[in-house]
Motif scaffolding. Structure first.
Motif, PDB file in Angstrom:
ATOM      1  N   MET A   1       0.986  -1.083   0.031  1.00  0.00           N
ATOM      2  CA  MET A   1      -0.023  -0.018   0.050  1.00  0.00           C
ATOM      3  C   MET A   1       0.769   1.238  -0.048  1.00  0.00           C
ATOM      4  SD  MET A   1      -3.020  -1.495   2.682  1.00  0.00           S
ATOM      5  CE  MET A   1      -3.677   0.321   3.032  1.00  0.00           C
ATOM      6  N   ALA A   2       1.905   1.230   0.913  1.00  0.00           N
ATOM      7  CA  ALA A   2       2.760   2.438   0.892  1.00  0.00           C
ATOM      8  C   ALA A   2       3.450   2.573  -0.629  1.00  0.00           C
ATOM      9  CB  ALA A   2       3.887   1.964   2.078  1.00  0.00           C
ATOM     10  N   GLU A   3       3.835   1.469  -1.097  1.00  0.00           N
ATOM     11  CA  GLU A   3       4.341   1.533  -2.408  1.00  0.00           C
ATOM     12  C   GLU A   3       3.526   2.190  -3.497  1.00  0.00           C
ATOM     13  OE1 GLU A   3       6.743   0.603  -6.045  1.00  0.00           O
ATOM     14  OE2 GLU A   3       7.137   1.223  -3.903  1.00  0.00           O
ATOM     15  N   ARG A   4       2.142   1.662  -3.415  1.00  0.00           N
ATOM     16  CA  ARG A   4       1.240   2.282  -4.350  1.00  0.00           C
ATOM     17  C   ARG A   4       0.844   3.795  -4.239  1.00  0.00           C
ATOM     18  NH1 ARG A   4      -1.370   4.692  -7.253  1.00  0.00           N
ATOM     19  NH2 ARG A   4      -3.341   4.005  -8.270  1.00  0.00           N
ATOM     20  N   MET A   5       1.169   4.371  -2.864  1.00  0.00           N
ATOM     21  CA  MET A   5       1.055   5.528  -2.539  1.00  0.00           C
ATOM     22  C   MET A   5       1.831   6.741  -3.380  1.00  0.00           C
ATOM     23  SD  MET A   5       0.341   5.741   1.586  1.00  0.00           S
ATOM     24  CE  MET A   5      -0.977   4.748   2.262  1.00  0.00           C
ATOM     25  N   LEU A   6       3.008   6.103  -3.338  1.00  0.00           N
ATOM     26  CA  LEU A   6       4.197   6.839  -4.198  1.00  0.00           C
ATOM     27  C   LEU A   6       4.077   6.852  -5.938  1.00  0.00           C
ATOM     28  CD1 LEU A   6       7.195   6.874  -2.001  1.00  0.00           C
ATOM     29  CD2 LEU A   6       5.426   8.494  -1.798  1.00  0.00           C
ATOM     30  N   SER A   7       3.129   6.028  -6.206  1.00  0.00           N
ATOM     31  CA  SER A   7       3.121   5.833  -7.729  1.00  0.00           C
ATOM     32  C   SER A   7       2.944   6.867  -8.503  1.00  0.00           C
ATOM     33  CB  SER A   7       1.958   4.826  -8.048  1.00  0.00           C
ATOM     34  OG  SER A   7       0.706   5.456  -7.532  1.00  0.00           O
ATOM     35  N   ASP A   8       2.431   8.249  -8.004  1.00  0.00           N
ATOM     36  CA  ASP A   8       2.303   9.298  -8.772  1.00  0.00           C
ATOM     37  C   ASP A   8       3.305  10.297  -8.387  1.00  0.00           C
ATOM     38  OD1 ASP A   8      -0.106   8.380 -10.106  1.00  0.00           O
ATOM     39  OD2 ASP A   8      -1.351   8.938  -8.570  1.00  0.00           O
ATOM     40  N   VAL A   9       4.224  10.102  -7.557  1.00  0.00           N
ATOM     41  CA  VAL A   9       5.165  10.912  -7.083  1.00  0.00           C
ATOM     42  C   VAL A   9       6.613  10.747  -7.935  1.00  0.00           C
ATOM     43  CG1 VAL A   9       6.427  11.714  -5.202  1.00  0.00           C
ATOM     44  CG2 VAL A   9       4.288  10.906  -4.845  1.00  0.00           C
ATOM     45  N   GLY A  10       6.719  11.479  -8.792  1.00  0.00           N
ATOM     46  CA  GLY A  10       7.915  11.519  -9.936  1.00  0.00           C
ATOM     47  C   GLY A  10       8.721  12.534  -9.806  1.00  0.00           C
ATOM     48  N   ALA A  11       9.336  12.923 -10.861  1.00  0.00           N
ATOM     49  CA  ALA A  11      10.328  14.117 -10.933  1.00  0.00           C
ATOM     50  C   ALA A  11       9.460  15.325 -10.765  1.00  0.00           C
ATOM     51  CB  ALA A  11      11.161  14.201 -12.152  1.00  0.00           C
TER      52      ALA A  11
ATOM     53  N   ALA B   1      12.370  20.711  -2.805  1.00  0.00           N
ATOM     54  CA  ALA B   1      11.243  21.090  -1.902  1.00  0.00           C
ATOM     55  C   ALA B   1       9.914  20.584  -2.678  1.00  0.00           C
ATOM     56  CB  ALA B   1      11.176  22.550  -1.692  1.00  0.00           C
ATOM     57  N   ASP B   2      10.115  20.623  -4.046  1.00  0.00           N
ATOM     58  CA  ASP B   2       8.743  20.007  -4.681  1.00  0.00           C
ATOM     59  C   ASP B   2       8.704  18.619  -4.575  1.00  0.00           C
ATOM     60  OD1 ASP B   2       8.062  22.468  -5.845  1.00  0.00           O
ATOM     61  OD2 ASP B   2       9.091  22.313  -7.687  1.00  0.00           O
ATOM     62  N   LEU B   3       9.563  17.845  -4.412  1.00  0.00           N
ATOM     63  CA  LEU B   3       9.762  16.464  -4.241  1.00  0.00           C
ATOM     64  C   LEU B   3       8.995  16.183  -2.833  1.00  0.00           C
ATOM     65  CD1 LEU B   3      12.936  15.421  -6.074  1.00  0.00           C
ATOM     66  CD2 LEU B   3      10.583  14.463  -6.471  1.00  0.00           C
ATOM     67  N   ALA B   4       9.481  16.849  -1.922  1.00  0.00           N
ATOM     68  CA  ALA B   4       9.072  16.634  -0.352  1.00  0.00           C
ATOM     69  C   ALA B   4       7.704  16.997  -0.360  1.00  0.00           C
ATOM     70  CB  ALA B   4       9.771  17.798   0.561  1.00  0.00           C
TER      71      ALA B   4
END
Length: 227
Positions: free
Chosen positions: A70-80, A94-97
């Motif tokens: 589930m944690a892995e899936r949460m980051l699926s839309d967090v890229g560069a 800062a944008d990544l955070a």
């Protein structure tokens, strides 16, 4: 002799499977949003999917493995970060955070789920590699870049954990009451807390996050100059 086309295997051939790993994770996230982490059990998940609880263990041997997925899936839309890659390293960091915080806030108890896992999935590794790449390209050595990655991730998860915890009173479904802190301070002699109470009781968590993030980035900027 029975007709082969009427056998159970023939009747179910071509139907989508009732259970697969991706669907299990998505259903678990839906239940998380609906009832929270404490109410998310393997049995409740199995009921929602219309299967026996034991069927879930084909994909997840323990609930912890499910939470990691589930944690892995949460980051699926967090890229560069969006925009040109040649921008200032500090703003890209800062944008990544910010993107990580947004991803965790997108799900009820998202930070609690993420904090207890150590995913090595592609989405998590991509996020970590992107952050580390921003830092290394900015001139940080490998050791500093690795520790800065951990500092950014730990700050973001920790802040969001507190942010989501403050949204509800412990053991209730009601919003937390900032007046409790004000009453406690007023009942004693705490002049410095009294002076800063408007900020301490503020629910502007974005402002709190941005302040801490700015301190972290400026600390890294000073470290970079020293190196």
């Amino acid at each position: 002799m029975s007709n082969p086309s009427s056998s159970p295997s023939a009747r179910t051939r071509g139907r989508p499977p009732r259970l697969d790993q991706a669907r299990t994770v998505e259903t678990a996230l839906d239940l998380l949003d609906e009832a929270g982490l404490d109410a998310l059990t393997m049995r409740r998940l199995a009921d929602a999917m219309g299967v026996q609880a034991g069927a879930l263990y084909r994909y997840f041997a323990t609930k912890q493995e499910l939470l990691t997925a589930m944690a892995e899936r949460m980051l699926s839309d967090v890229g560069a970060p969006a925009g040109p890659t040649g921008g200032d390293w500090s703003e890209r960091l800062a944008d990544l955070a910010r993107a990580m915080r947004t991803a965790l806030l997108a799900h009820r108890d998202g930070a609690r789920v993420f904090a207890g896992t150590h995913s090595t999935g592609a989405h998590t590794l991509h996020f970590a590699d992107t952050v580390t790449g921003v830092l290394r390209k900015a001139g940080f050595d490998d050791a500093d870049a690795a520790r800065a990655l951990m500092a950014v991730a730990h700050f973001t998860v920790g802040h969001t954990l507190e942010e989501q915890a403050a949204a509800l009173e412990p053991g209730t479904e009601a919003p937390a009451d900032p007046g409790r802190l004000a009453d406690a301070v007023a009942a004693g002699s705490y002049p410095h807390l009294t002076a800063t109470l408007p900020v301490l009781t503020s629910t502007d968590f974005t402002a709190h996050f941005e302040f801490g993030l700015r301190l972290l980035v400026e600390g890294l900027r000073a470290l970079r100059q020293q190196r």
